[in-house]
Structures are given as structure tokens and as C-alpha cells.
Design a protein around this motif. Structure first.
Motif, PDB file in Angstrom:
ATOM      1  N   ARG A  70       0.826  -1.228   0.000  1.00  0.00           N
ATOM      2  CA  ARG A  70       0.000   0.000   0.000  1.00  0.00           C
ATOM      3  C   ARG A  70       0.853   1.268   0.000  1.00  0.00           C
ATOM      4  O   ARG A  70       0.359   2.348  -0.331  1.00  0.00           O
ATOM      5  CB  ARG A  70      -0.957  -0.012   1.192  1.00  0.00           C
ATOM      6  N   ASP A  71       2.126   1.155   0.356  1.00  0.00           N
ATOM      7  CA  ASP A  71       3.005   2.325   0.282  1.00  0.00           C
ATOM      8  C   ASP A  71       3.250   2.752  -1.162  1.00  0.00           C
ATOM      9  O   ASP A  71       3.817   3.818  -1.413  1.00  0.00           O
ATOM     10  CB  ASP A  71       4.369   2.027   0.938  1.00  0.00           C
ATOM     11  N   PHE A  72       2.849   1.909  -2.106  1.00  0.00           N
ATOM     12  CA  PHE A  72       3.091   2.209  -3.520  1.00  0.00           C
ATOM     13  C   PHE A  72       1.783   2.537  -4.243  1.00  0.00           C
ATOM     14  O   PHE A  72       1.688   2.420  -5.457  1.00  0.00           O
ATOM     15  CB  PHE A  72       3.835   1.042  -4.179  1.00  0.00           C
ATOM     16  N   THR A  73       0.758   2.932  -3.459  1.00  0.00           N
ATOM     17  CA  THR A  73      -0.497   3.410  -4.036  1.00  0.00           C
ATOM     18  C   THR A  73      -0.507   4.931  -3.930  1.00  0.00           C
ATOM     19  O   THR A  73       0.270   5.505  -3.155  1.00  0.00           O
ATOM     20  CB  THR A  73      -1.710   2.834  -3.273  1.00  0.00           C
ATOM     21  N   HIS A  74      -1.410   5.587  -4.684  1.00  0.00           N
ATOM     22  CA  HIS A  74      -1.418   7.055  -4.680  1.00  0.00           C
ATOM     23  C   HIS A  74      -2.813   7.635  -4.469  1.00  0.00           C
ATOM     24  O   HIS A  74      -3.031   8.808  -4.708  1.00  0.00           O
ATOM     25  CB  HIS A  74      -0.826   7.576  -6.005  1.00  0.00           C
ATOM     26  N   ASP A  75      -3.757   6.795  -4.053  1.00  0.00           N
ATOM     27  CA  ASP A  75      -5.092   7.327  -3.787  1.00  0.00           C
ATOM     28  C   ASP A  75      -5.344   7.322  -2.278  1.00  0.00           C
ATOM     29  O   ASP A  75      -4.623   6.672  -1.516  1.00  0.00           O
ATOM     30  CB  ASP A  75      -6.161   6.491  -4.511  1.00  0.00           C
ATOM     31  N   ARG A  76      -6.376   8.048  -1.883  1.00  0.00           N
ATOM     32  CA  ARG A  76      -6.663   8.250  -0.469  1.00  0.00           C
ATOM     33  C   ARG A  76      -6.931   6.913   0.249  1.00  0.00           C
ATOM     34  O   ARG A  76      -6.606   6.741   1.407  1.00  0.00           O
ATOM     35  CB  ARG A  76      -7.890   9.158  -0.346  1.00  0.00           C
ATOM     36  N   HIS A  77      -7.522   5.963  -0.477  1.00  0.00           N
ATOM     37  CA  HIS A  77      -7.888   4.683   0.161  1.00  0.00           C
ATOM     38  C   HIS A  77      -6.790   3.629   0.034  1.00  0.00           C
ATOM     39  O   HIS A  77      -6.971   2.514   0.486  1.00  0.00           O
ATOM     40  CB  HIS A  77      -9.198   4.158  -0.436  1.00  0.00           C
ATOM     41  N   ARG A  78      -5.693   4.015  -0.552  1.00  0.00           N
ATOM     42  CA  ARG A  78      -4.562   3.085  -0.725  1.00  0.00           C
ATOM     43  C   ARG A  78      -5.036   1.766  -1.363  1.00  0.00           C
ATOM     44  O   ARG A  78      -4.767   0.677  -0.885  1.00  0.00           O
ATOM     45  CB  ARG A  78      -3.863   2.847   0.610  1.00  0.00           C
ATOM     46  N   THR A  79      -5.725   1.918  -2.495  1.00  0.00           N
ATOM     47  CA  THR A  79      -6.380   0.779  -3.144  1.00  0.00           C
ATOM     48  C   THR A  79      -5.375  -0.115  -3.873  1.00  0.00           C
ATOM     49  O   THR A  79      -4.519   0.380  -4.614  1.00  0.00           O
ATOM     50  CB  THR A  79      -7.409   1.295  -4.190  1.00  0.00           C
ATOM     51  N   VAL A  80      -5.483  -1.427  -3.658  1.00  0.00           N
ATOM     52  CA  VAL A  80      -4.571  -2.358  -4.349  1.00  0.00           C
ATOM     53  C   VAL A  80      -5.329  -3.352  -5.236  1.00  0.00           C
ATOM     54  O   VAL A  80      -4.701  -4.194  -5.878  1.00  0.00           O
ATOM     55  CB  VAL A  80      -3.713  -3.151  -3.337  1.00  0.00           C
ATOM     56  N   ASP A  81      -6.683  -3.267  -5.273  1.00  0.00           N
ATOM     57  CA  ASP A  81      -7.429  -4.284  -6.019  1.00  0.00           C
ATOM     58  C   ASP A  81      -8.531  -3.642  -6.848  1.00  0.00           C
ATOM     59  O   ASP A  81      -8.904  -2.499  -6.633  1.00  0.00           O
ATOM     60  CB  ASP A  81      -8.028  -5.313  -5.064  1.00  0.00           C
ATOM     61  N   ASP A  82      -9.022  -4.416  -7.804  1.00  0.00           N
ATOM     62  CA  ASP A  82     -10.134  -3.951  -8.633  1.00  0.00           C
ATOM     63  C   ASP A  82     -10.856  -5.180  -9.193  1.00  0.00           C
ATOM     64  O   ASP A  82     -10.367  -6.314  -9.046  1.00  0.00           O
ATOM     65  CB  ASP A  82      -9.601  -3.052  -9.764  1.00  0.00           C
ATOM     66  N   THR A  83     -11.986  -4.930  -9.850  1.00  0.00           N
ATOM     67  CA  THR A  83     -12.794  -6.051 -10.367  1.00  0.00           C
ATOM     68  C   THR A  83     -12.084  -6.716 -11.549  1.00  0.00           C
ATOM     69  O   THR A  83     -11.329  -6.068 -12.281  1.00  0.00           O
ATOM     70  CB  THR A  83     -14.176  -5.545 -10.818  1.00  0.00           C
ATOM     71  N   PRO A  84     -12.317  -8.019 -11.736  1.00  0.00           N
ATOM     72  CA  PRO A  84     -11.623  -8.731 -12.830  1.00  0.00           C
ATOM     73  C   PRO A  84     -12.194  -8.393 -14.206  1.00  0.00           C
ATOM     74  O   PRO A  84     -13.413  -8.348 -14.370  1.00  0.00           O
ATOM     75  CB  PRO A  84     -11.876 -10.211 -12.505  1.00  0.00           C
ATOM     76  N   TYR A  85     -11.308  -8.157 -15.169  1.00  0.00           N
ATOM     77  CA  TYR A  85     -11.761  -8.069 -16.560  1.00  0.00           C
ATOM     78  C   TYR A  85     -12.375  -9.408 -16.930  1.00  0.00           C
ATOM     79  O   TYR A  85     -11.873 -10.469 -16.541  1.00  0.00           O
ATOM     80  CB  TYR A  85     -10.573  -7.794 -17.494  1.00  0.00           C
ATOM     81  N   GLY A  86     -13.456  -9.360 -17.697  1.00  0.00           N
ATOM     82  CA  GLY A  86     -14.113 -10.600 -18.116  1.00  0.00           C
ATOM     83  C   GLY A  86     -15.178 -11.040 -17.134  1.00  0.00           C
ATOM     84  O   GLY A  86     -15.847 -12.050 -17.361  1.00  0.00           O
ATOM     85  N   GLY A  87     -15.274 -10.331 -15.990  1.00  0.00           N
ATOM     86  CA  GLY A  87     -16.286 -10.665 -14.991  1.00  0.00           C
ATOM     87  C   GLY A  87     -15.851 -11.784 -14.076  1.00  0.00           C
ATOM     88  O   GLY A  87     -14.698 -12.224 -14.113  1.00  0.00           O
ATOM     89  N   GLY A  88     -16.772 -12.225 -13.270  1.00  0.00           N
ATOM     90  CA  GLY A  88     -16.471 -13.303 -12.328  1.00  0.00           C
ATOM     91  C   GLY A  88     -16.349 -12.778 -10.915  1.00  0.00           C
ATOM     92  O   GLY A  88     -16.352 -11.567 -10.691  1.00  0.00           O
ATOM     93  N   PRO A  89     -16.219 -13.726  -9.961  1.00  0.00           N
ATOM     94  CA  PRO A  89     -16.230 -13.334  -8.562  1.00  0.00           C
ATOM     95  C   PRO A  89     -14.890 -12.766  -8.116  1.00  0.00           C
ATOM     96  O   PRO A  89     -13.861 -12.973  -8.759  1.00  0.00           O
ATOM     97  CB  PRO A  89     -16.488 -14.662  -7.837  1.00  0.00           C
ATOM     98  N   GLY A  90     -14.906 -12.052  -6.991  1.00  0.00           N
ATOM     99  CA  GLY A  90     -13.667 -11.635  -6.334  1.00  0.00           C
ATOM    100  C   GLY A  90     -13.014 -10.438  -6.983  1.00  0.00           C
ATOM    101  O   GLY A  90     -13.530  -9.841  -7.935  1.00  0.00           O
ATOM    102  N   MET A  91     -11.866 -10.087  -6.438  1.00  0.00           N
ATOM    103  CA  MET A  91     -11.103  -8.926  -6.892  1.00  0.00           C
ATOM    104  C   MET A  91      -9.704  -9.392  -7.301  1.00  0.00           C
ATOM    105  O   MET A  91      -9.230 -10.443  -6.864  1.00  0.00           O
ATOM    106  CB  MET A  91     -10.979  -7.905  -5.753  1.00  0.00           C
ATOM    107  N   VAL A  92      -9.057  -8.562  -8.122  1.00  0.00           N
ATOM    108  CA  VAL A  92      -7.712  -8.889  -8.612  1.00  0.00           C
ATOM    109  C   VAL A  92      -6.776  -7.763  -8.193  1.00  0.00           C
ATOM    110  O   VAL A  92      -7.169  -6.589  -8.184  1.00  0.00           O
ATOM    111  CB  VAL A  92      -7.727  -9.038 -10.155  1.00  0.00           C
TER     112      VAL A  92
END
Ligand code: SAM
Length: 274
Positions: free
Chosen positions: A38-60
Motif C-alpha cells: 500500500r506504500d506504492f499506491t497514490h489514492d486516499r484509500h490506498r487501493t490495491v485491487d479492482d474487479t476482474p476483466y471478463g467478470g467473475g467473482p472476487g477482486m484482482v
């Protein structure tokens, strides 16, 4: 050896401050650095994941923080290793994954001979594949699996791999001889071990171990290694190199395979459902 670990849970790796690995770090036999992704993120929420391309469960896990984190690992490691491994030294990147190559004692031995390892701990559904592709343009990259099951994250795998590798580094284990006869060093499992008292809850230590007869003790231990391997891990017994066995080994192996119930000192293997 230098080891860098990138994770979103740096505290998970605190266990590597304890016991023999902790002492190896204090003695500078091992330089282990843990980096918070998270020290290498630049947004307020220190986001490291997002939804998968192609759909499906979980985060990548997103590639950008990983790219920056691994660039940082390279720069920091090169500075630390300057003069030891050269200006263009690169780590061997190990990526814990249930779809990696199985982690074995043989792989631990190979890794223990390397000067610099780095680990990328995945979480969620894993790390965007381009992070591995990008790293592979500069570094050796090996996905490693702890076994055929799924953990929540790579940190437990890193604890296991680092402990197995670091104990093989010269000076980490006080008595290097204790590494020689261990399970998985030569295809055989280790023999059963006992300490005082000689009799406990009606169970006696095998008499041969009290005999003081070194030759007989060595033979008994060897027999028990062969028996235990045949009984608990038929897959390993089947892969034994016949040339490495003596006549007594072959006899014990054949007896054990002919009558799997005859092994003393070993609990019955758990029943396996069909
Ligand atoms: N969706 C992934 C799959 O099916 O292959 C599993 C992701 S798992 C929930 C999250 C992370 O745990 C993985 O990225 C990896 O870092 C780690 N992990 C899970 N099982 C592992 C295993 N058997 N060996 C090593 N690492 C493992």
C-alpha cells in the motif's frame, strides 16, 4: 542472503523475527526486508485491487502498485548488495500460488544457494498476470505452490519457504549434521526420535537406543527410515534409487510392502475414503 517480501500485511511476517530465523537476521546471515504494497499506491484509500476483466467473482490485485513496489525492491536491493552481487544484480522472484510449481526440499536447497530472493504475496483472486510478465523481462520469476489446497494469501507460503530456505544457510542451524539425516534429504523420511524418560505411560523407548551400540543404533534408525517411508509415503518409497539401498534396506522395504501392518512405533495411517 537478501530476501524482500512485498505484502499488504507486513505484520504477518513478524514471525520471522523469532527463533533461529530471527537470530540469523541479528547475525546478518540473512537480510530480510518486508515492504507494504500500500506504500506504492497514490489514492486516499490506498487501493490495491479492482474487479476482474471478463467478470467473475472476487477482486484482482492491480498492476500499478506492484510495478512500483518491485521497482523499489530492485533499487533497494542493488544498493544493499552493492559490491557483493554487482550493479545489475536482480532477485529471483517467487510468487506464491496454488498453480505454482510444488515447493520441495530440493527447491529449498536450490534457493538457499542464491544471493537474493523476492516474494510477491497475492491476496484476493491473485495478482494481475502482467506483473509477472513485466518482472520476467528483467528477473527470473517462479510461481511456487505450498501444496494442492488454497490459502487466503501468499504470506503463509512465504513463512514456510523462507524458514525452509534460511535454515539451510551456513551458520543458521548450530549443528549442520542435523540437516543431513532429515526427512526429504535423501528420499527417506526421518526415523522416530525419543528422549528421557526411558519409560513413560507404559511406553518404553526401543531397547536398542539404550544399548550404547552405535552400529546397532545406526542400523535400527536406517530400518525405521525405510519402514516409515514405505508405510507413510509409498510414492517416495517407489521412487527410491535402488543403487542407494543396501541388502538390509531392500529386505526391510520388501517386508514392509508385503505386510504394511507390521511396522512398530508408527500410528495407523488415517483411513482414506474411496
Ligand atoms: N484464485 C486463485 C486460484 O484459484 O488459483 C487463488 C487465490 S488465493 C485465494 C490468494 C493468494 O493466496 C494467491 O494469490 C497466493 O498468493 C496464495 N495462495 C493460495 N494458495 C496457495 C498455495 N497452495 N501455495 C502458495 N500460495 C497460495
Amino acid at each position: 542472503m537478501r530476501i524482500d517480501v512485498v505484502t499488504i500485511f507486513p505484520e504477518y511476517l513478524d514471525a520471522l523475527r523469532l527463533s533461529l530465523i530471527g537470530r540469523a537476521r541479528e547475525q546478518e546471515l540473512l537480510d530480510l526486508q518486508v515492504h507494504d504494497l500500500r506504500d506504492f499506491t497514490h489514492d486516499r484509500h490506498r487501493t490495491v485491487d479492482d474487479t476482474p476483466y471478463g467478470g467473475g467473482p472476487g477482486m484482482v490485485m492491480r498492476p500499478e502498485p506492484w510495478g512500483e513496489a518491485l521497482d523499489h525492491v530492485q533499487a533497494a536491493g542493488r544498493t544493499a548488495l552493492a559490491g557483493v552481487s554487482g550493479e545489475d544484480a536482480t532477485p529471483h522472484l517467487l510468487v506464491p500460488s496454488p498453480s505454482g510449481v510444488p515447493f520441495t526440499q530440493q527447491l529449498a536447497r536450490e534457493l538457499a544457494a542464491e544471493p537474493w530472493l523476492a516474494f510477491a504475496c497475492g491476496r484476493y483472486e491473485g495478482i494481475d498476470e502482467r506483473v509477472l510478465d513485466d518482472a520476467a523481462q528483467r528477473w527470473r520469476v517462479t510461481p511456487v505452490s505450498l501444496g494442492d489446497y488454497v490459502l487466503n494469501g501468499g504470506e503463509v507460503a512465504v513463512l514456510a519457504v523462507v524458514e525452509a530456505v534460511a535454515r539451510l544457510l551456513p551458520g543458521v542451524i548450530g549443528n549442520a549434521q542435523s540437516l543431513v539425516e532429515e526427512s526429504h534429504e535423501d528420499g527417506l523420511l526421518e526415523y522416530p526420535v525419543y528422549t528421557k524418560p526411558a519409560s513413560w505411560r507404559g511406553l518404553d523407548v526401543p531397547a536398542v537406543l539404550l544399548s550404547g551400540h552405535h552400529g546397532a543404533i545406526a542400523r535400527w534408525r536406517r530400518d525405521e527410515r525405510v519402514r516409515r517411508t514405505a508405510r507413510r509415503r509409498p510414492d517416495l518409497a517407489a521412487a527410491l534409487d535402488d543403487a542407494a539401498l543396501d541388502d538390509a534396506d531392500r529386505r526391510v522395504l520388501a517386508d514392509q510392502q508385503a505386510d504394511p501392518g507390521s511396522a512398530r512405533f508408527l500410528p495407523e495411517p488415517p483411513a482414506v475414503a474411496d
